[in-house]
Scaffold this motif. Sequence first.
Motif, short mmCIF file in Angstrom:
data_model
loop_
_atom_site.label_atom_id
_atom_site.label_comp_id
_atom_site.label_asym_id
_atom_site.label_seq_id
_atom_site.Cartn_x
_atom_site.Cartn_y
_atom_site.Cartn_z
N LEU A 11 7.27 1.51 6.19
CA LEU A 11 6.56 1.78 4.95
C LEU A 11 5.43 2.76 5.27
O LEU A 11 4.78 2.61 6.30
CB LEU A 11 5.98 0.50 4.37
N MET A 12 5.20 3.73 4.40
CA MET A 12 4.17 4.73 4.73
C MET A 12 3.46 5.26 3.49
O MET A 12 4.00 5.19 2.38
CB MET A 12 4.80 5.89 5.51
N ARG A 13 2.28 5.81 3.75
CA ARG A 13 1.55 6.50 2.69
C ARG A 13 2.17 7.88 2.46
O ARG A 13 2.80 8.45 3.34
CB ARG A 13 0.10 6.71 3.12
N GLN A 14 1.85 8.44 1.30
CA GLN A 14 2.39 9.74 0.92
C GLN A 14 2.08 10.83 1.95
O GLN A 14 2.92 11.67 2.26
CB GLN A 14 1.84 10.14 -0.46
N LYS A 15 0.87 10.78 2.51
CA LYS A 15 0.49 11.85 3.45
C LYS A 15 1.40 11.86 4.68
O LYS A 15 1.66 12.92 5.26
CB LYS A 15 -0.98 11.75 3.85
N VAL A 16 1.89 10.69 5.08
CA VAL A 16 2.81 10.62 6.22
C VAL A 16 4.17 11.17 5.78
O VAL A 16 4.80 11.97 6.48
CB VAL A 16 2.96 9.18 6.73
N ALA A 17 4.61 10.74 4.61
CA ALA A 17 5.90 11.20 4.08
C ALA A 17 5.91 12.72 3.93
O ALA A 17 6.92 13.38 4.21
CB ALA A 17 6.17 10.54 2.73
N ASP A 18 4.77 13.29 3.54
CA ASP A 18 4.68 14.74 3.33
C ASP A 18 4.91 15.53 4.62
O ASP A 18 5.29 16.70 4.58
CB ASP A 18 3.30 15.12 2.75
N TYR A 25 3.11 13.97 11.91
CA TYR A 25 1.93 14.11 11.03
C TYR A 25 0.84 14.92 11.74
O TYR A 25 0.25 15.84 11.17
CB TYR A 25 1.43 12.72 10.64
N ALA A 26 0.61 14.59 13.01
CA ALA A 26 -0.44 15.31 13.77
C ALA A 26 -0.05 16.79 13.94
O ALA A 26 -0.88 17.68 13.75
CB ALA A 26 -0.64 14.65 15.13
N PHE A 41 0.83 -1.21 0.00
CA PHE A 41 0.00 0.00 0.00
C PHE A 41 0.86 1.26 0.00
O PHE A 41 0.35 2.37 -0.17
CB PHE A 41 -0.86 0.03 1.28
N ALA A 42 2.18 1.11 0.23
CA ALA A 42 3.00 2.27 0.61
C ALA A 42 3.48 3.08 -0.58
O ALA A 42 3.58 2.59 -1.71
CB ALA A 42 4.21 1.79 1.42
N ASP A 43 3.76 4.37 -0.29
CA ASP A 43 4.32 5.28 -1.31
C ASP A 43 5.78 5.61 -1.03
O ASP A 43 6.52 6.00 -1.93
CB ASP A 43 3.54 6.59 -1.33
N GLY A 60 16.16 16.33 7.63
CA GLY A 60 16.75 16.46 8.96
C GLY A 60 15.86 16.00 10.10
O GLY A 60 16.29 15.96 11.25
N ASP A 61 14.61 15.60 9.80
CA ASP A 61 13.68 15.22 10.87
C ASP A 61 14.02 13.89 11.54
O ASP A 61 13.60 13.64 12.67
CB ASP A 61 12.24 15.13 10.32
N HIS A 62 14.68 13.00 10.83
CA HIS A 62 14.98 11.67 11.40
C HIS A 62 16.20 11.15 10.66
O HIS A 62 16.40 11.49 9.48
CB HIS A 62 13.78 10.75 11.19
N ALA A 63 17.03 10.33 11.31
CA ALA A 63 18.25 9.86 10.64
C ALA A 63 18.83 8.66 11.35
O ALA A 63 18.49 8.37 12.49
CB ALA A 63 19.29 11.00 10.62
N SER A 64 19.72 7.96 10.64
CA SER A 64 20.44 6.83 11.22
C SER A 64 21.75 6.67 10.45
O SER A 64 21.79 6.85 9.24
CB SER A 64 19.58 5.57 11.07
#
Length: 404
Positions: A274-281, A123-124, A99-101, A286-290
């Motif tokens: 894995l995520m939908r586009q709206k989450v990716a948006d 997202y929230a 389902f993921a984008d 710089g928000d998250h990294a490893s």
Amino acid sequence: MTQTITQEAIQNEQDYILGVYSRPPFVIERGEGSIVYDGNGKAYIDCVAGIAVNVFGYNDAGINGAIAEAAQTGVLHVSNLYHTASHARLAKQLCEKSFADKVHFSLTGADANEGAFKFARRYAREKGHEDKYEILSFTRAFHGRLFGSLAATPREKYQQPFQPLMPGVRFAEYNNLESARAAMNEKVCAIIVEPVQGEGGVYPATPEFLRGLRQLANQYDALLIYDEVQCGLGRTGYLWGYQSIDSGDGSDFEPDIMTLAKPLAGGLPIGAILMRQKVADAMHKGDHASTFAGGPLTTHVANYVVDRVSQPEFLADVREKGDYLIELLEELNSPHIKEIRGKGLIVGVQMDIEVNPIVEKGYEHGVLFVSAGPDILRFVPPLTISKDELAQAVNILGTILQEI
Ligand SMILES: *Cc1c(COP(=O)(O)O)cnc(C)c1O
């Protein structure tokens, strides 16, 4: 000679390794197919697969080939500062098959879930809800041992010594939609659930439960997260665990985020969100990294794994062997077996006795078994295990049940 090596390894372990595990008194030296061999050459049929990780068992030609190919480039790691081809190819493959984008890689199951929680909060916030940060999780859930994932894992023994954990996690009863509805509120940004609970005792969700959670998430604009770290990638006989809940469908209860890890690189450490586009948006540079996540070696091997486990014949074979395993267990007719649950090759045997002695006796008889709670024996063998090996393992279980 080998006996000395075994004794030395066990002694070194007692002297130098942090004692958070209890391990049986032998050393695993090599493996072939679904069999591992200890230092004395004794064979064990593996019904554990490194906890649902080694999907193709041991010394698999395809996995070995993929490792060799990746090694030939000379680049095992470059960090996420640079492009690598296998990393991007794996993300494409996972999106095309789900389902993921978009995909973000992690290193383990726990840190995939931690990432999912961060994405859900982000997202929230992005939607202007400063106060929407809570996570709804369920009884018997297992989501990992880091501070966020542990907070969503309601096990007193795991949590208590490490308090305070991440605040804002609430719980409802698994497979009870009324309980989920009662626990839900406007502050919940995500619902996290295992479509088939693994560590908690092998409990598959009902289709009504997942369908209801999907609707509940929609109603509150919360994200639905499936933790498929254990049940995903063919384990249930369907590529995604949630598809097994409705005999291969599940299109009306797809998640917004899904986490993967255990089998993804056939034994190498990797996780994925894995995520939908709206989450990716909602996530920005710089928000998250490893440092290590999604490196060229692990993702090259994972491309091979995903390609192979998603073949329809491969999945059909897992379903057939899963049915066969359940038949064999039923035929044991043991008074100690109260229930047999599962999907494909994740099967839990509910006993009326403690299963640890069974696991121990398994070592004597040449089988690796693992529990999922004090009175549940769990089968999560390599997906390539043969019917004959399954029959031998269940036969040994029958013998052990008579001895006990
Ligand atoms: C094993 C597991 C985890 C944790 O994965 P690690 O790689 O051990 O951090 C999370 N969720 C589920 C469902 C698991 O089975």
